[in-house]
Design a protein around this motif. Structure first.
Motif, PDB file in Angstrom:
ATOM      1  N   ARG A 163       0.827  -1.210   0.000  1.00  0.00           N
ATOM      2  CA  ARG A 163       0.000   0.000   0.000  1.00  0.00           C
ATOM      3  C   ARG A 163       0.862   1.261   0.000  1.00  0.00           C
ATOM      4  O   ARG A 163       0.477   2.295  -0.554  1.00  0.00           O
ATOM      5  CB  ARG A 163      -0.929  -0.002   1.213  1.00  0.00           C
ATOM      6  CG  ARG A 163      -1.848   1.225   1.262  1.00  0.00           C
ATOM      7  CD  ARG A 163      -2.692   1.249   2.524  1.00  0.00           C
ATOM      8  NE  ARG A 163      -3.414   2.513   2.663  1.00  0.00           N
ATOM      9  CZ  ARG A 163      -4.081   2.881   3.753  1.00  0.00           C
ATOM     10  NH1 ARG A 163      -4.132   2.062   4.810  1.00  0.00           N
ATOM     11  NH2 ARG A 163      -4.690   4.056   3.801  1.00  0.00           N
ATOM     12  N   SER A 167       0.726   4.262  -2.577  1.00  0.00           N
ATOM     13  CA  SER A 167       0.526   5.648  -2.170  1.00  0.00           C
ATOM     14  C   SER A 167       1.536   6.563  -2.855  1.00  0.00           C
ATOM     15  O   SER A 167       1.204   7.674  -3.288  1.00  0.00           O
ATOM     16  CB  SER A 167       0.650   5.773  -0.649  1.00  0.00           C
ATOM     17  OG  SER A 167       0.582   7.125  -0.245  1.00  0.00           O
ATOM     18  N   GLY A 170       0.413   7.402  -6.154  1.00  0.00           N
ATOM     19  CA  GLY A 170      -0.615   8.437  -6.115  1.00  0.00           C
ATOM     20  C   GLY A 170       0.001   9.817  -6.008  1.00  0.00           C
ATOM     21  O   GLY A 170      -0.446  10.770  -6.665  1.00  0.00           O
ATOM     22  N   GLU A 273      -2.466   8.981  -1.325  1.00  0.00           N
ATOM     23  CA  GLU A 273      -3.829   8.560  -1.643  1.00  0.00           C
ATOM     24  C   GLU A 273      -4.739   9.777  -1.798  1.00  0.00           C
ATOM     25  O   GLU A 273      -5.576   9.826  -2.701  1.00  0.00           O
ATOM     26  CB  GLU A 273      -4.332   7.605  -0.556  1.00  0.00           C
ATOM     27  CG  GLU A 273      -3.586   6.277  -0.555  1.00  0.00           C
ATOM     28  CD  GLU A 273      -3.886   5.407   0.644  1.00  0.00           C
ATOM     29  OE1 GLU A 273      -3.767   4.168   0.521  1.00  0.00           O
ATOM     30  OE2 GLU A 273      -4.223   5.950   1.728  1.00  0.00           O
ATOM     31  N   CYS A 300      -5.683   4.352 -11.457  1.00  0.00           N
ATOM     32  CA  CYS A 300      -5.944   4.370 -10.015  1.00  0.00           C
ATOM     33  C   CYS A 300      -6.707   3.125  -9.566  1.00  0.00           C
ATOM     34  O   CYS A 300      -6.362   2.499  -8.550  1.00  0.00           O
ATOM     35  CB  CYS A 300      -6.726   5.626  -9.638  1.00  0.00           C
ATOM     36  SG  CYS A 300      -5.791   7.161  -9.749  1.00  0.00           S
ATOM     37  N   LEU A 305      -5.870   2.992  -5.859  1.00  0.00           N
ATOM     38  CA  LEU A 305      -5.879   4.377  -5.378  1.00  0.00           C
ATOM     39  C   LEU A 305      -7.309   4.909  -5.364  1.00  0.00           C
ATOM     40  O   LEU A 305      -8.123   4.524  -6.197  1.00  0.00           O
ATOM     41  CB  LEU A 305      -5.010   5.258  -6.274  1.00  0.00           C
ATOM     42  CG  LEU A 305      -3.500   5.099  -6.099  1.00  0.00           C
ATOM     43  CD1 LEU A 305      -2.755   5.834  -7.210  1.00  0.00           C
ATOM     44  CD2 LEU A 305      -3.051   5.619  -4.726  1.00  0.00           C
TER      45      LEU A 305
END
Length: 367
Positions: A163, A167, A170, A273, A300, A305
């Motif tokens: 994750r 991120s 993002g 995010e 995304c 995301l």
């Protein structure tokens, strides 16, 4: 018209690079003041101890409390002076690194940053993002120099949850669109001058790398593997995005992120995010082509995301709260005014609500 591009003196990336920390810090000083949070200290403490064992260089290790606030910066810079350190090292996530950069600035000593995650583009920049102790955005601390060395140990980064690297994607996703907007508006970037062609090229390479390698990198990172796609994404998240945002310019996406910090429901979400959703809001603001929006939303969704307010934890649309977020996004002197047209809180509010609708539409359309 002055154009400018800035960067760290040296960017180093590869598996196992943190084990050479004493060598790198020894090029800059004799005693390193190293900060890391409790978790990271447990993760890398033995590596650091082994690196300095039997060496002429020495170090002091100090715990970082987790928030890059004015109070924490003051506490740590005082401890750094007391240790008579001549180089500061930050090991960890973006807030740890930003704190180390601030310490280096106030104590006038070189800075080494070693990210343990690839979740932001903070490592390479001459910028610290300061937060209030409650987690709300406070201000930017503009620094005269970039970090001297950036050490990116890809083996450590891939040991973190996937994750975090998502991120980072993002965060990096905004880079090209914000640089593009800043150049179109003929505004100055955070580097202090107008946008260079090199900065835009690096920002575009960052975006192209995300689209081409992002999903493969996420799948490898889920299994804590260092593959070529992971190496490329770590470079995109850290170096390309870092140079791209700083010398290419920030615009609406980051400002939207700052606005979203007033919504308590989003506080559990990572920086990148929220920036990803802010990117979608910026594309709505500038009325980007539908094809471009679909590529961004599809990307995304493919890596997880957020593309809706619900994805950020905002389950119910509250007009009053969203208008407050829009107003903070338009704070005086904010990066949103690098957009190539007039910006108002009303326009931003409309774009946030519309971006949420667009995200929900594509989630249904693309399954």
């Amino acid at each position: 018209m002055t154009k400018m591009i800035i960067s760290p003196s040296k960017y180093i990336q590869g598996p196992g690079e943190l084990s050479k920390l004493s060598e790198y810090s020894g090029r800059l000083g004799k005693h390193a003041f190293i900060i890391a949070d409790e978790f990271v200290t447990g993760l890398v403490g033995k590596t650091i101890e082994d690196s300095y064992a039997g060496k002429e260089t020495s170090y002091t290790m100090e715990k970082f409390d987790g928030e890059c606030s004015k109070q924490e910066i003051e506490r740590l810079r005082t401890a750094c002076k007391a240790a008579e350190a001549d180089v500061v090292v930050g090991i960890g996530g973006g807030k740890t690194l930003d704190t180390a950069k601030a310490i280096g600035y106030f104590n006038e000593i070189p800075v080494i940053v070693a990210p343990t995650i690839a979740s932001t583009d903070a490592p390479t920049s001459a910028l610290s993002v300061i937060y209030k102790e409650n987690g709300e955005f406070d201000e930017y601390l503009m620094l005269p120099f970039n970090p001297t060395f950036v050490i990116t140990d890809t083996k450590i980064i891939t040991s973190a949850p996937a994750r975090l690297i998502v991120s980072g994607m993002g965060d990096a996703l905004a880079t090209y669109f914000e640089a593009r907007a800043t150049k179109r508006a003929n505004k100055t970037a955070m580097a202090g001058g107008h946008v260079t062609e090199a900065a835009v090229a690096l920002a575009k390479l960052c975006y192209d790398t995300l689209i081409a390698e992002g999903l493969k990198a996420k799948l490898a990172a889920k299994n804590h593997l260092v593959t070529e796609s992971v190496e490329k994404i770590i470079e995109a998240n850290t170096y390309l995005s870092g140079i791209g945002f700083e010398s290419g310019g920030l615009a609406a996406a980051y400002a939207i992120h700052n606005g979203l910090t007033v919504l308590e429901e989003t506080h559990h979400m990572y920086h990148g995010e929220k920036v990803a959703f802010g990117t979608l809001v910026q594309l709505i603001l500038e009325d980007a082509p539908e094809e471009e929006i679909e590529v961004v939303v599809s990307f995304c969704l493919s890596i997880g995301l957020p593309v809706t307010l619900a994805d950020l934890g905002v389950k119910e649309i509250n007009e009053e709260k969203l208008r407050k977020a829009a107003e903070l996004s338009c704070a005086e002197g904010g990066t949103i005014y690098n957009m190539p047209f007039e910006i108002t809180p009303e326009l931003v509010y409309a774009a946030i609500v519309t971006a949420d609708s667009v995200g929900r539409y594509y989630k249904e359309k693309l399954g």
